[in-house]
Design a protein around this motif. Sequence first.
Motif, PDB file in Angstrom:
ATOM      1  N   ALA A  34       0.835  -1.200   0.000  1.00 40.08           N
ATOM      2  CA  ALA A  34       0.000   0.000   0.000  1.00 40.08           C
ATOM      3  C   ALA A  34       0.870   1.250   0.000  1.00 40.08           C
ATOM      4  O   ALA A  34       1.958   1.264   0.568  1.00 40.08           O
ATOM      5  CB  ALA A  34      -0.905   0.002   1.223  1.00 40.08           C
ATOM      6  N   LYS A  35       0.390   2.301  -0.659  1.00 36.83           N
ATOM      7  CA  LYS A  35       1.085   3.576  -0.686  1.00 36.83           C
ATOM      8  C   LYS A  35       0.088   4.688  -0.387  1.00 36.83           C
ATOM      9  O   LYS A  35      -1.111   4.549  -0.660  1.00 36.83           O
ATOM     10  CB  LYS A  35       1.744   3.813  -2.045  1.00 36.83           C
TER      11      LYS A  35
ATOM     12  N   ALA B 160      -4.775   7.001   5.963  1.00 35.56           N
ATOM     13  CA  ALA B 160      -4.176   6.276   4.844  1.00 35.56           C
ATOM     14  C   ALA B 160      -2.686   6.070   5.063  1.00 35.56           C
ATOM     15  O   ALA B 160      -2.126   5.023   4.718  1.00 35.56           O
ATOM     16  CB  ALA B 160      -4.424   7.035   3.540  1.00 35.56           C
ATOM     17  N   HIS B 161      -2.025   7.058   5.641  1.00 33.74           N
ATOM     18  CA  HIS B 161      -0.598   6.921   5.931  1.00 33.74           C
ATOM     19  C   HIS B 161      -0.355   5.878   7.020  1.00 33.74           C
ATOM     20  O   HIS B 161       0.612   5.108   6.961  1.00 33.74           O
ATOM     21  CB  HIS B 161      -0.021   8.273   6.353  1.00 33.74           C
ATOM     22  N   VAL B 162      -1.229   5.849   8.014  1.00 31.71           N
ATOM     23  CA  VAL B 162      -1.096   4.850   9.071  1.00 31.71           C
ATOM     24  C   VAL B 162      -1.278   3.455   8.499  1.00 31.71           C
ATOM     25  O   VAL B 162      -0.495   2.544   8.784  1.00 31.71           O
ATOM     26  CB  VAL B 162      -2.124   5.113  10.194  1.00 31.71           C
ATOM     27  N   ARG B 163      -2.298   3.265   7.664  1.00 29.28           N
ATOM     28  CA  ARG B 163      -2.545   1.949   7.077  1.00 29.28           C
ATOM     29  C   ARG B 163      -1.402   1.514   6.161  1.00 29.28           C
ATOM     30  O   ARG B 163      -1.012   0.348   6.139  1.00 29.28           O
ATOM     31  CB  ARG B 163      -3.878   1.965   6.322  1.00 29.28           C
TER      32      ARG B 163
ATOM     33  N   SER C 163      -4.724  -2.740   8.358  1.00 30.05           N
ATOM     34  CA  SER C 163      -3.992  -2.106   7.256  1.00 30.05           C
ATOM     35  C   SER C 163      -4.853  -1.878   6.017  1.00 30.05           C
ATOM     36  O   SER C 163      -4.457  -1.150   5.115  1.00 30.05           O
ATOM     37  CB  SER C 163      -2.777  -2.955   6.866  1.00 30.05           C
ATOM     38  N   ARG C 164      -6.016  -2.508   5.981  1.00 27.64           N
ATOM     39  CA  ARG C 164      -6.879  -2.368   4.807  1.00 27.64           C
ATOM     40  C   ARG C 164      -7.662  -1.067   4.868  1.00 27.64           C
ATOM     41  O   ARG C 164      -8.119  -0.652   5.932  1.00 27.64           O
ATOM     42  CB  ARG C 164      -7.850  -3.545   4.718  1.00 27.64           C
ATOM     43  N   THR C 165      -7.842  -0.458   3.730  1.00 27.53           N
ATOM     44  CA  THR C 165      -8.617   0.773   3.659  1.00 27.53           C
ATOM     45  C   THR C 165     -10.088   0.459   3.885  1.00 27.53           C
ATOM     46  O   THR C 165     -10.657  -0.407   3.218  1.00 27.53           O
ATOM     47  CB  THR C 165      -8.439   1.447   2.287  1.00 27.53           C
TER      48      THR C 165
END
Length: 319
Positions: free
Chosen positions: A27-28, A37-40, A171-173
Motif C-alpha cells: 500500500a502507498k 491512509a498513511h497509518v494503514r 492495514s486495509r482501507t
Amino acid sequence: MTSEATSRRRTPEPTTPAALGLPAEPAKADPEAPAAAHVRAKLDHELRELLSREPGTRAGADPEELHQMRVAQRRMRSVLKSSSALVGATAEPVRADLGWLGQVLGEVRDYDVLIGHLREVIAGFDVRDQAAGRRLVSRFVSERTTARRRLNRALSSPRYATLLQSIAQLSRTAEHEIDETPSEKPGLAADVRKPYRKLARAVAALPPNPPDDDLHALRIHGKKLRYTAELARSAAKKKQAAKLSELIKATRKFQTVLGDHQDAVFAAEKVRGALANADAEMGFVAGRIVEHELAKRAEARATWLGVWHRIEKAEHAVS
C-alpha cells in the motif's frame, strides 16, 4: 529420518501477504492523503517486513533476521500507540499483542547481542584466557537455545496467527476513512510534538547521575519519537521532509548511544550472574569483561547529553 529432516518437516510454512488478504503490491499513500491512509500504509509495509523476516527468525542462523523482525514489530506498535483512533477500536488490543510478540522476540535478541559482543571482547584477550571466556559464553548460548524454543512455540501459536490477521485487517482501507483531515494539519498521527515533549520531560527530570533504568527509558522515548517522525516524513512536503530527516538522524544516534549503554549494563549484569559456579579462570575473565563493560557504560554516559541537544535543535527546526 534424520533429526534435521524432521525439523525441516515440522517447520510451519511461512505466512504470506496473500494468505492474509493483502494485495500483491504494498500500500502507498500520497502526501495529500488522509492521515489514516498513511497509518494503514505504514502497517502494511511493516507487516510485510515482519513476514519476510519470520522464516529466518525461526531458523536462527542469522541474528539480523530476528532483529529486523523485532524492528517491524516495534514500529507497528509505536504507530498504533500514536494513531489508534485513525484505524478503529481494535487497534489497542492489537498493540497489546504486539507488545507480547516484542517480549518473546526481545529475549532471544538480547542473547544474540550479548553473545556476539562477548565473543568480540574475548577475541581481544590473551590466548590463554580465551578458552575460559568461551566456556563462559557457552552458558549464554545454552540459555539462548531455551529462549529460542519459546520463541518458535510463540510463532506457531494461534495467538500469533490471530495477531497477523488483525494487523492485516487494520492495514486495509475501510469503506470510508475514520478521519479525513489532511495529514499536514496538526493533531494527527504525523505530529512529532507529543513524543518529543515526553522525551524532553524525561530528560529534564533526570538527576545529575541518572540510574541505568532511567537512561534505558530515555532510549525508548527516543525510539517512539523516531518512528513518529518517520511516519510524519511520509506525509510531508519536500522542505519539511528534509527537516524531519535531520530529526530522524539525531534520534537514531540517540538510540545508538543509549543502546550501547544498555548493552553494557546488561552484559555486566549477566556476566556477574554467571559467577556463582565459575572456576578461577572463568572468574578472572569475567572480571575483565565486567571492567570492559563499565568503561563502555561510562563512555555512553559522557556522550548522550550532547546527542540530546542535537534532537532539540532538529525538533525546533521542524516545529
